[in-house]
Design an enzyme around this catalytic site. Structure first.
Site, short mmCIF file in Angstrom:
data_model
loop_
_atom_site.label_atom_id
_atom_site.label_comp_id
_atom_site.label_asym_id
_atom_site.label_seq_id
_atom_site.Cartn_x
_atom_site.Cartn_y
_atom_site.Cartn_z
N ASP A 60 1.00 -1.14 -0.13
CA ASP A 60 0.05 0.14 -0.03
C ASP A 60 0.76 1.27 0.04
O ASP A 60 2.16 1.19 0.09
CB ASP A 60 -1.12 -0.02 1.22
CG ASP A 60 -0.23 -0.34 2.57
OD1 ASP A 60 1.01 -0.43 2.50
OD2 ASP A 60 -1.03 -0.87 3.41
N ASN A 129 -7.74 -2.29 13.87
CA ASN A 129 -8.88 -2.61 13.60
C ASN A 129 -9.18 -3.75 12.75
O ASN A 129 -10.23 -4.14 12.10
CB ASN A 129 -9.95 -1.44 13.06
CG ASN A 129 -9.25 -1.09 11.73
OD1 ASN A 129 -8.10 -1.54 11.28
ND2 ASN A 129 -9.59 0.04 11.08
N HIS A 131 -7.45 -4.32 10.04
CA HIS A 131 -7.21 -4.18 8.59
C HIS A 131 -5.80 -4.95 8.07
O HIS A 131 -5.00 -5.21 8.63
CB HIS A 131 -7.05 -2.65 8.09
CG HIS A 131 -5.98 -1.69 8.62
ND1 HIS A 131 -6.21 -0.52 8.83
CD2 HIS A 131 -4.70 -2.06 8.75
CE1 HIS A 131 -4.88 0.01 9.45
NE2 HIS A 131 -4.11 -1.13 9.18
N GLU A 136 -9.76 -1.55 5.03
CA GLU A 136 -10.33 -1.16 6.18
C GLU A 136 -11.74 -2.32 6.58
O GLU A 136 -12.07 -2.88 5.31
CB GLU A 136 -10.97 0.20 6.06
CG GLU A 136 -9.63 0.95 5.99
CD GLU A 136 -9.02 1.31 7.40
OE1 GLU A 136 -8.97 0.37 8.18
OE2 GLU A 136 -8.49 2.63 7.61
C1 GLP Z 1 -0.63 0.46 8.69
C2 GLP Z 1 -0.24 -0.21 7.56
C3 GLP Z 1 -0.31 -1.73 7.20
C4 GLP Z 1 0.21 -2.22 8.58
C5 GLP Z 1 -0.54 -1.91 9.94
C6 GLP Z 1 0.12 -1.86 11.11
O1 GLP Z 1 -1.45 1.34 8.60
N1 GLP Z 1 -0.94 0.07 6.30
O2 GLP Z 1 0.17 -2.37 6.21
O3 GLP Z 1 0.30 -3.61 8.82
O4 GLP Z 1 -1.15 -0.47 9.69
O5 GLP Z 1 1.09 -0.85 11.34
P1 GLP Z 1 2.07 -1.12 12.68
O6 GLP Z 1 2.91 -2.37 12.24
O7 GLP Z 1 2.86 0.15 12.76
O8 GLP Z 1 1.04 -1.25 13.67
#
Ligand code: GLP
Length: 251
Positions: A60, A129, A131, A136
């Site tokens: 992403d 959440n 995702h 989402e």
């Molecule tokens: C982000 C990314 C995801 C990631 C997730 C967790 O928003 N878009 O690809 O896996 O949220 O992030 P973190 O590892 O910083 O908690």
């Protein structure tokens, strides 16, 4: 069980032009550090690690940030991984968050994944959440790469990367779909760390599939998924299991 980094290294040694999918977020940072370390340490050995033919896709990107922006995923991945290994720029695909034609960019991204023959191993994280990527709650399990609107909870969770200023957090992103992962990822390594992920991890490990918890899509391809989670991220799951055992035992 080998670490996620070791799983990727084994794959690259077995298939030098492997296709690897990558995630961003703080959870995957130790993985990239381990890959860079393994790459460096192997260089003076008889079997140096070679990423020159490895093809990379990423999950992403934020919409509206320049590639050079400190919080763009383009920059994240270059600073933590690509700049430190011998990956070739032409083998790296990151969704463009500012394309002239977003619909075309998304179609091209899907087509490139197909042309590569799918993805051998895709690393994914999990949002608080539930995702995956930026899919989402409510995202279709058949969805492909597309522009998405970020939920308020995701923007709040990521505020820490933007001087804690919610107005600086992008409102949209471009993300591969849950369907992209289902269709094209032959193996998915899910990384989860910390208590904040505990509810989402418990929901994912539960058998129930629920479109409002995107990670539960992974239950539909369970045989291809490996979960790498620390104790804190597994706390809710373990607590529920224990409670379940209590009920089963009539306690
Ligand atoms: C982000 C990314 C995801 C990631 C997730 C967790 O928003 N878009 O690809 O896996 O949220 O992030 P973190 O590892 O910083 O908690």
């Amino acid at each position: 069980m080998p670490t996620a980094a070791q799983r990727i290294i084994d794959k690259i040694r077995e298939k030098p032009d492997a296709v690897i999918g990558l995630a961003t977020g703080s959870t995957s940072e130790p993985l990239y550090a381990a890959l860079v370390n393994a790459y460096n340490e192997s260089q003076n050995t008889a079997t140096p690690l070679d990423f020159s033919n490895v093809r990379f896709f990423t999950l992403d990107e934020y919409v509206g940030l320049s590639k050079e922006h400190a919080q763009s995923y383009h920059r994240y991945l270059h600073e933590r991984l690509f700049n430190h290994i011998n990956a070739r720029p032409e083998n790296i695909r990151i969704p463009d968050g500012n394309p002239a034609d977003m619909a075309q960019e998304c179609r091209d991204y899907e087509a490139a994944i197909k042309r590569a023959g799918g993805v051998d191993i895709w690393i994914v994280g999990i949002g608080e959440n539930g995702h995956i990527g930026f899919n989402e709650p409510g995202s279709a399990f058949t969805g492909e790469t597309r522009k998405v609107k970020l939920t308020e909870s995701t923007r709040q969770a990521n505020r820490r990367f933007f001087d804690h200023d919610i107005s600086k957090v992008p409102t949209h992103a471009v993300s591969v779909g849950l369907g992209t992962l289902r269709q094209h990822a032959r193996e998915i390594l899910l990384l989860a760390s910390g208590q904040k992920k505990s509810e989402a991890v418990a929901a994912m490990l539960d058998e129930k599939v629920d479109q409002h918890v995107p990670a539960t899509m992974l239950s539909t391809v369970r045989d291809r998924v490996h979960v790498f989670a620390d104790e804190a991220a597994l706390a809710t799951y373990h607590a529920r299991q224990q409670a379940g055992r209590g009920v089963a035992a009539g306690l």
